[in-house]
Write an enzyme that holds these catalytic residues in place. Sequence first.
Site, PDB file in Angstrom:
ATOM      1  N   ASP A 179      17.085   0.664 -17.474  1.00 23.43           N
ATOM      2  CA  ASP A 179      15.766  -0.778 -17.501  1.00 23.43           C
ATOM      3  C   ASP A 179      14.895   0.176 -18.429  1.00 23.43           C
ATOM      4  O   ASP A 179      15.425   0.520 -19.127  1.00 23.43           O
ATOM      5  CB  ASP A 179      15.180  -0.163 -15.790  1.00 23.43           C
ATOM      6  CG  ASP A 179      15.083  -1.497 -15.293  1.00 23.43           C
ATOM      7  OD1 ASP A 179      14.192  -1.963 -16.029  1.00 23.43           O
ATOM      8  OD2 ASP A 179      15.570  -1.787 -14.299  1.00 23.43           O
ATOM      9  N   HIS A 250      13.851  -6.080 -19.036  1.00 22.54           N
ATOM     10  CA  HIS A 250      14.190  -4.374 -18.687  1.00 22.54           C
ATOM     11  C   HIS A 250      14.798  -4.008 -19.554  1.00 22.54           C
ATOM     12  O   HIS A 250      15.442  -3.310 -19.265  1.00 22.54           O
ATOM     13  CB  HIS A 250      15.197  -4.582 -17.366  1.00 22.54           C
ATOM     14  CG  HIS A 250      14.268  -5.331 -15.974  1.00 22.54           C
ATOM     15  ND1 HIS A 250      13.226  -4.248 -15.507  1.00 22.54           N
ATOM     16  CD2 HIS A 250      13.889  -6.465 -15.601  1.00 22.54           C
ATOM     17  CE1 HIS A 250      12.082  -4.870 -14.599  1.00 22.54           C
ATOM     18  NE2 HIS A 250      12.965  -6.630 -14.811  1.00 22.54           N
ATOM     19  N   GLU A 314      14.174 -11.263 -14.432  1.00 25.45           N
ATOM     20  CA  GLU A 314      12.037 -10.181 -14.648  1.00 25.45           C
ATOM     21  C   GLU A 314      12.241 -10.859 -16.318  1.00 25.45           C
ATOM     22  O   GLU A 314      11.975  -9.490 -16.657  1.00 25.45           O
ATOM     23  CB  GLU A 314      11.878  -9.679 -13.461  1.00 25.45           C
ATOM     24  CG  GLU A 314      11.339  -9.293 -12.642  1.00 25.45           C
ATOM     25  CD  GLU A 314      11.504  -8.685 -11.946  1.00 25.45           C
ATOM     26  OE1 GLU A 314      10.564  -8.486 -10.749  1.00 25.45           O
ATOM     27  OE2 GLU A 314      11.478  -7.265 -12.341  1.00 25.45           O
TER      28      GLU A 314
HETATM   29  C1  ACM Z   1      14.846  -6.841  -9.066  1.00 18.13           C
HETATM   30  O1  ACM Z   1      14.494  -6.752  -8.027  1.00 18.13           O
HETATM   31  N1  ACM Z   1      14.369  -6.852 -10.084  1.00 18.13           N
HETATM   32  C2  ACM Z   1      15.959  -7.807  -9.104  1.00 18.13           C
END
Ligand code: ACM
Length: 518
Positions: A179, A250, A314
Amino acid sequence: MPAQRPVLALVPRPTKSAVRPGQFTLGADTTLHIGTGAEPAADLLRTLLAPATGLPLRASPEGQLTLTLDPGLAGLGEEGYGLTVAPHAVLLRAAHLTGLLRGIQTIRQLLPPQALSESPQPDTRWVLPCVEITDLPRHPWRGAMLDVARHFQPVSYLRRYVDLLALHKIGVFHLHLTDDQGWRMPVSAYPKLTEIGGHRAESQQGPAGSDLYDGVPHSGSYTRAELADLVSYAAARGVTVMPEIEMPGHVRAALAAYPQLGNNPERTLDVWTRWGVCDTVLGVHDEVLDFCRTVLDEVMDVFPSPYIHVGGEECPTAEWTRSVAARERAVAQGLSSPAALHGWFLGRIGEFLVRHGRRPVGWAETGAELPLNFTVMTWRDAAHTLAATRRGHSVVSAYHRATYLDYAQSEDPGEPQAQPGDVVDLRTVHAHDPVPEDAERSAAERVLGTQAQLWTEFVRTPERIEYLTYPRLCALADRAWSGPTDWPDFHSRLEVHTARLDALGVRYHPLTWPDPLT
Ligand code: ACM
């Protein structure tokens, strides 16, 4: 409270069970009759029972406890099993080894709770009540995701985590390995991913947006041998470890290690010390796709899981809009805008995984944006499950209001710091049906199941992981294996089940729900 304590109190509840008179006692002279192919189930039974019982459970053709593979039970699927406990014999049968492994956990739960202890319990009689059980899961996908990117956990703890999943017949351990805040997966072709990406200088305190930091460096990464060992350990318990490598967003920890993979190679980035959505994302040039394929090659070498998760959510696209190279890539691919590079990128990655015989998995943003060969995890909105299944995706429901364990379990101000904005209490988890109410049959059939998520911004220790996970994962496991069970029934079984968690030393959240009959 229900007037009667449930006799078996199994979690999850078996599909069919009938208690018979009498009991079977396991002793030093109890032996195992092990059918062809059932040896791993015998090994698991011995491994699980040895610490508390010290029972040798030797193999013998005359064994009183029979473990056998029986193709006649194919109707029970991969994970179903039949268990008969009679006063002088025990018979566990399944069509597949995984079914026997599930049945072993049932035998373990039928014993006195001391059987789950990790220390010798010499004064306990190891009795099993006589029962007839036929059991198979409602949903094949019953999972739990642990984020080891934001806070690292050693493999020694991951093995215990797997043990607790297996006890509850959870079959998928989704390991969130990378991440913005940390990269934990070793990749020999890109050693700086863990050398640089595995460390961050400090961590934000409080929710996204706060400007407080703890000043404490945080580090950790796995070796290939550790992960391979975890995979085998989990497989011996019927648990598949599904890795997740986030892309194209991410990825800040990867960009800190290899800035040339981003949209501005001149820039030096740190491993992110903040929480929230980071706007630095992968570039879309050929070198980046080569990087992703190389990483995934190594991931596939370590993880035999049929499913490989590549994140996908995201991913702000502003960097692509600003980048000349990304805009040119969008034009060259005939895309309507740089934002469409998101689907294009995941499409290339998905094709690569499919070519290697794996199934790509991604987090849905809307349920309608991922390539069709992706299995989709819906998390933002319950309606996305229906949208994705109607579009033809296989879907795992990870709806945040029912399955995100980083939300507090109650309104109590004494709860530890949690993701703000919601409470996910035990009853909500238990009530969550992954199949949307209005799904037509073809859509309902595409729902593989559900899983719990533990994002670890505020979760540093195994004790906190277990406090947040239990008993809510018991509720998810019950619902996903057994289908709808009424709340008082689940509650009364769970009360008995906590003695098993106690024996295992799980520091679960107290069972402070309201009277279940009101
Ligand atoms: C998420 O909560 N980023 C999948």
